[in-house]
Write a protein that holds these residues in place. Structure first.
Motif, PDB file in Angstrom:
ATOM      1  N   THR A   1      -0.234   2.708  -6.255  1.00  0.00           N
ATOM      2  CA  THR A   1       0.723   1.717  -5.559  1.00  0.00           C
ATOM      3  C   THR A   1       1.458   0.887  -6.886  1.00  0.00           C
ATOM      4  OG1 THR A   1      -0.710   0.151  -5.897  1.00  0.00           O
ATOM      5  CG2 THR A   1      -0.549   1.170  -3.888  1.00  0.00           C
TER       6      THR A   1
ATOM      7  N   GLY B   1      -3.865  -2.496  -1.773  1.00  0.00           N
ATOM      8  CA  GLY B   1      -4.908  -2.997  -0.953  1.00  0.00           C
ATOM      9  C   GLY B   1      -6.435  -3.207  -1.735  1.00  0.00           C
TER      10      GLY B   1
ATOM     11  N   ASP C   1      -9.119   0.018   0.339  1.00  0.00           N
ATOM     12  CA  ASP C   1      -8.054   0.788   1.060  1.00  0.00           C
ATOM     13  C   ASP C   1      -8.783   2.111   0.355  1.00  0.00           C
ATOM     14  OD1 ASP C   1      -5.842   2.537   1.510  1.00  0.00           O
ATOM     15  OD2 ASP C   1      -4.613   0.999   0.806  1.00  0.00           O
TER      16      ASP C   1
ATOM     17  N   ALA D   1       0.617  -1.156   0.002  1.00  0.00           N
ATOM     18  CA  ALA D   1      -0.108   0.050  -0.080  1.00  0.00           C
ATOM     19  C   ALA D   1       0.857   1.194   0.059  1.00  0.00           C
ATOM     20  CB  ALA D   1      -1.036  -0.065   1.211  1.00  0.00           C
ATOM     21  N   THR D   2       1.847   1.200  -0.557  1.00  0.00           N
ATOM     22  CA  THR D   2       2.873   2.361  -0.887  1.00  0.00           C
ATOM     23  C   THR D   2       2.572   3.173  -2.064  1.00  0.00           C
ATOM     24  OG1 THR D   2       4.659   1.205   0.227  1.00  0.00           O
ATOM     25  CG2 THR D   2       5.230   3.016  -1.305  1.00  0.00           C
TER      26      THR D   2
ATOM     27  N   ASP E   1      -7.956  -3.031   3.652  1.00  0.00           N
ATOM     28  CA  ASP E   1      -7.815  -1.634   3.722  1.00  0.00           C
ATOM     29  C   ASP E   1      -6.335  -1.337   4.192  1.00  0.00           C
ATOM     30  OD1 ASP E   1      -7.309  -1.813   6.854  1.00  0.00           O
ATOM     31  OD2 ASP E   1      -9.559  -2.551   7.053  1.00  0.00           O
ATOM     32  N   HIS E   2      -6.187  -0.244   4.550  1.00  0.00           N
ATOM     33  CA  HIS E   2      -4.724   0.461   4.529  1.00  0.00           C
ATOM     34  C   HIS E   2      -4.084  -0.146   5.889  1.00  0.00           C
ATOM     35  CE1 HIS E   2      -1.441   2.979   3.171  1.00  0.00           C
ATOM     36  NE2 HIS E   2      -1.292   3.486   4.427  1.00  0.00           N
TER      37      HIS E   2
ATOM     38  N   GLN F   1      -7.530   5.070   2.026  1.00  0.00           N
ATOM     39  CA  GLN F   1      -6.574   6.121   2.149  1.00  0.00           C
ATOM     40  C   GLN F   1      -5.765   6.299   0.804  1.00  0.00           C
ATOM     41  OE1 GLN F   1      -6.115   4.512   6.560  1.00  0.00           O
ATOM     42  NE2 GLN F   1      -5.021   6.116   6.412  1.00  0.00           N
ATOM     43  N   VAL F   2      -5.305   4.955   0.308  1.00  0.00           N
ATOM     44  CA  VAL F   2      -4.227   5.117  -0.832  1.00  0.00           C
ATOM     45  C   VAL F   2      -4.835   4.292  -1.849  1.00  0.00           C
ATOM     46  CG1 VAL F   2      -2.069   4.602  -1.676  1.00  0.00           C
ATOM     47  CG2 VAL F   2      -2.413   5.231   0.786  1.00  0.00           C
TER      48      VAL F   2
ATOM     49  N   SER G   1      -5.157   2.143  -4.926  1.00  0.00           N
ATOM     50  CA  SER G   1      -4.295   1.146  -5.750  1.00  0.00           C
ATOM     51  C   SER G   1      -3.847   1.537  -7.011  1.00  0.00           C
ATOM     52  CB  SER G   1      -5.013  -0.125  -6.032  1.00  0.00           C
ATOM     53  OG  SER G   1      -5.521  -0.539  -4.879  1.00  0.00           O
TER      54      SER G   1
END
Length: 772
Positions: free
Chosen positions: A81, A69, A73, A27-28, A108-109, A75-76, A78
């Motif tokens: 990523t 994710g 996810d 999840a970066t 999720d994140h 928050q971030v 995909s």
């Protein structure tokens, strides 16, 4: 962010890249930060990504695995990523967790780091990466990528250590072979004391069929499919291991072979392993023609709102069907796919598995259902199709042979909105501030024309029109296609238009700006109402705790105390953190507005007492030498029992109107500063968490803009509407809010931190108009 820090190590001048051979990130956001709240973060991303793109030969010995994710996810997303170096060299793998074999779920994140299925896949990969001789991670890049692809992209349903040898012996006798002459075959059983071999002649089926497909409920890691190159099956004691072509699905494993790729095969042999106990297993195999099992359909238009639909019927019985979706390649598209199965038999050994396959990225998703059934599947994308790619998204149906399937595709309006928010929700502050600036300009125009301000919601309702902002940005985007305009743009030292950047990334499309502007208008309107309601509650509490008094609103803009406050807060800003000093001046401004609300309530209460004191005033006319025709609004009130506005000042409707005008303007200023404070919150949070190590935040992305805002707010906190009515700059300040609101949208969509600069610019002009 740890994954990005790991990639950033290689940008250090004295760092040896040979120290790292593998980087696994979860999840970066590799492409860009989720929120571009300061320029240092963007510079960091540009440095890292540019280094990896320009120094591909230097980092070619580093394998990077990035796992996103999926849609859970929030928050971030995909799409961020996916590694930017994916198209430069082949030592990077990007995948979404819903496509990872043996995981098949979105996370999720937070859950992505402790999701047991994903942890086990990572652990299995790490064990396979260890060389038995050295007990260290292998340095062979091809082997490393092969193992990671095996565990994270396509699991071949056999043990990794058995994959190296493609030729395998048959441990059976002539009497064990069972030849299957039909094109379709099923087998089920349990408690097999010895293994069995079933052979399918390829030559007799090659004329009518193009593919061979098998589905097995046995999920162990043993080889189970072979290819014989001898014309006589009785002498075929060694053959090609075709299990390497198999793939693991959530409830069974499959293999699909193109007969044209194996022209030298005479027989395909299926091995039933020996089992003990009551473990049941089921096996289905068939020859089929790809054309008869493949259908193509156009997806509905995104503006059909689910009224029209695309329908496809698969009436032929079979184990596998493929549906190709034409023109499903943009991130703003979202559909609900209804798959209904009708079966002749009510008992089926294997469930059905529906798989969305996106060829241009590893973002597949799986749905396992029992049959007969009716299921809804959400179809949407993490990444738009690249410009130079002509592939289409595909829905694979691994089905039961006795069932027929009907597929209905409808546009999901709410999921389309969800895609807009997922990809462009971070742009909403830009459009909210743009709307506030439009309302702000209308209030200043009203002060210029009528001498009075209007409520912010009224000003927003009349001034916030999409045609004032969007067409200008679109025209600029169109003109930037011409060389001469680009030259003029560069001569003016203007930065690149953010809409152009998003278009080049494939994340901008027609009408998205209109949707976001309307969303921003709604949020600006209701947040204004809720914020005003909150301030009124705070004013009521303040009035209950402190005895209200009527004070004069007239005074100098710059007093020794105000100048000392500005200097003190600027010292705090430069010695500690600019966001902290900005928060302090913001809280002082909140108390200013709360005090104005309390003042207005007190003035109204005082004025409402006038009719009750009318009799006392009439009796006091003779003694105070007041004319008999004195009205309520002009008559002085008994000062002994009422708060004093000032010496020789009368409480009147005009005094209340002036206080209301001041409140309206100060409330809009506070509304603007609120967003500047929110955008500086990450810097404040980081400084607060790092306070025990260092008192000063360096570098501080908010220091300069905080300095400007502190000076402007230090002046505006003492200002009044009356001081602006005769200003020579007021006309220009009111008109310039429209260009500023356009500039916010033009240059703040990608660079969110610039929004605070435009807020500071508007407030500085407002402060100057109080002097000139």
């Amino acid at each position: 962010m740890g994954g990005l820090v790991a990639r950033a190590l290689l940008t250090l001048q004295d760092f040896n890249p040979d120290l790292i051979s593998l980087i696994i990130t979860q999840a970066t956001p590799h492409i860009a930060p989720v929120l571009t709240v300061d320029r240092y973060l963007l510079d960091f991303y540009d440095t890292v990504n540019s280094y990896w793109l320009l120094n591909a030969n230097t980092v070619k010995n580093v394998t990077v695995l990035s796992v996103g994710g999926g849609f859970r996810d929030y928050q971030v997303r995909s799409g961020l990523t996916i590694l930017p170096s994916l198209n430069i060299h082949n030592t990077t793998i990007s995948v979404v967790s819903s496509a990872v074999p043996r995981v098949w779920i979105s996370t999720d994140h937070l859950a992505i780091v402790w999701c047991k299925e994903l942890v086990l896949s990572t652990v299995r990969a790490l064990f396979d990466l260890v060389e038995p001789d050295s007990n260290q991670i292998t340095q062979n890049q091809e082997k490393m990528k092969f193992i990671l692809s095996h565990h994270f992209v396509k699991h071949t349903a056999v043990d990794h250590e058995e994959e190296a040898d493609s030729m395998s012996p048959f441990f059976g006798l002539k009497s064990v072979w069972t030849e299957i002459g039909s094109s379709s075959w099923s087998y089920s059983g349990s408690n097999e004391p010895r293994g069995k071999y079933f052979s399918f002649p390829v030559l007799s089926h090659r004329r009518n069929f193009s593919h061979f497909h098998c589905q097995s409920s046995v999920l162990d890691g043993s080889p189970w499919l072979y290819g014989c190159t001898k014309s006589d099956i009785s002498v075929c004691l060694e053959g090609m291991d075709l299990s390497l072509e198999s793939e693991l699905l959530p409830t069974f494993k499959i293999v699909t072979l193109s007969l044209n790729h194996y022209l030298n095969l005479s027989h395909i042999i299926v091995y039933i392993p020996r089992t003990n106990g009551n473990k049941e297993f089921t096996l289905h195999c068939e020859f089929f023609s790809e054309e008869s099992r493949t259908a193509t359909t156009q997806v509905p238009n995104v503006f059909s709102f689910g009224i029209s639909a695309s329908k496809v019927d698969f009436t032929s019985s079979g184990l596998m069907h493929t549906l190709q979706l034409q023109d499903f390649n943009q991130i703003y598209q979202a559909f609900t796919v209804y798959v209904e199965s009708k079966c002749h038999s009510l008992t089926e050994e294997l469930p059905s598995v529906y798989r969305w396959h996106i060829p241009w990225s590893n973002e597949d998703s799986f749905t396992a259902v029992s049959v007969p059934s009716s299921v809804e599947i959400s179809a949407k994308l993490h990444v738009a199709r690249p410009v130079n790619d002509s592939s289409v998204s595909v829905l694979h149906l691994y089905t039961s042979r006795d069932c027929q399937y009907q597929i209905t595709i409808r546009t999901s309006f709410f999921q389309v909105l969800g895609q807009v928010i997922r990809f462009h929700g971070v742009c909403l502050p830009v459009y909210i501030v743009s709307n506030i600036l439009l309302g702000y300009g209308r209030q200043l125009s009203n002060v210029l024309s009528t001498g009075h301000s209007v409520e912010f919601d009224v000003a927003l309702d009349s001034a916030a029109k999409p045609y004032k902002v969007d067409p200008i940005v679109n025209v600029l985007k169109l003109l930037l296609r011409f060389t001469w305009f680009n030259t003029v743009w560069a001569l003016l030292f203007l930065p690149e238009l953010d809409a152009v950047i998003l278009t080049n990334q494939g994340n901008w499309y027609p009408l998205v700006s209109l949707f976001l502007f309307l969303f921003g208008t709604g949020i600006a309107y209701w947040s204004c109402i809720l914020f005003h309601f909150f301030l009124k509650l705070l004013s009521s509490l303040w009035g209950a705790l402190r005895r209200p008094s009527v004070v004069s609103e007239h005074g100098r803009l710059i007093t020794p105390g105000g100048l000392g406050l500005i200097i003190f807060l600027n010292i705090i800003s430069w010695m500690t953190c600019g966001a902290f000093a900005l928060l302090v001046i913001y809280l002082l401004y909140v108390f200013k507005v709360v005090g104005l609300l309390t003042l207005i309530r007190t003035l109204k209460n005082v004025l409402n007492l006038a009719p009750k004191r009318k009799a006392e005033n009439e009796k006091a006319v003779d003694s105070r030498n007041v004319p008999e025709n004195c009205g309520v609004k002009e008559c002085p009130l008994p000062n002994a029992r009422l708060p004093a506005l000032g010496r020789d000042k009368f409480v009147s409707v005009s005094a209340i109107d002036e206080a209301v005008d001041n409140l309206r303007m100060h409330f809009t200023v506070l509304n603007l500063v609120t967003w500047a404070v929110l955008l500086s919150a990450p810097s404040l949070t980081y400084w607060f968490k790092n306070l025990r190590y260092e008192k000063r935040l360096d570098p501080d992305p908010c220091r300069h803009v905080a300095t400007v805002l502190i000076i402007a707010l230090g002046i505006l906190i003492k200002s009044s509407t009356a001081s602006m009515k005769t200003s020579k700059l007021l006309k220009h300040v009111a008109r310039i809010q429209l260009p500023v609101s356009v500039a916010v949208v033009a240059f703040g969509l990608v660079h969110l931190y610039r929004v605070s600069y435009f807020i500071a610019f508007s407030l500085v002009l407002h402060a100057l108009s109080c002097f000139v």
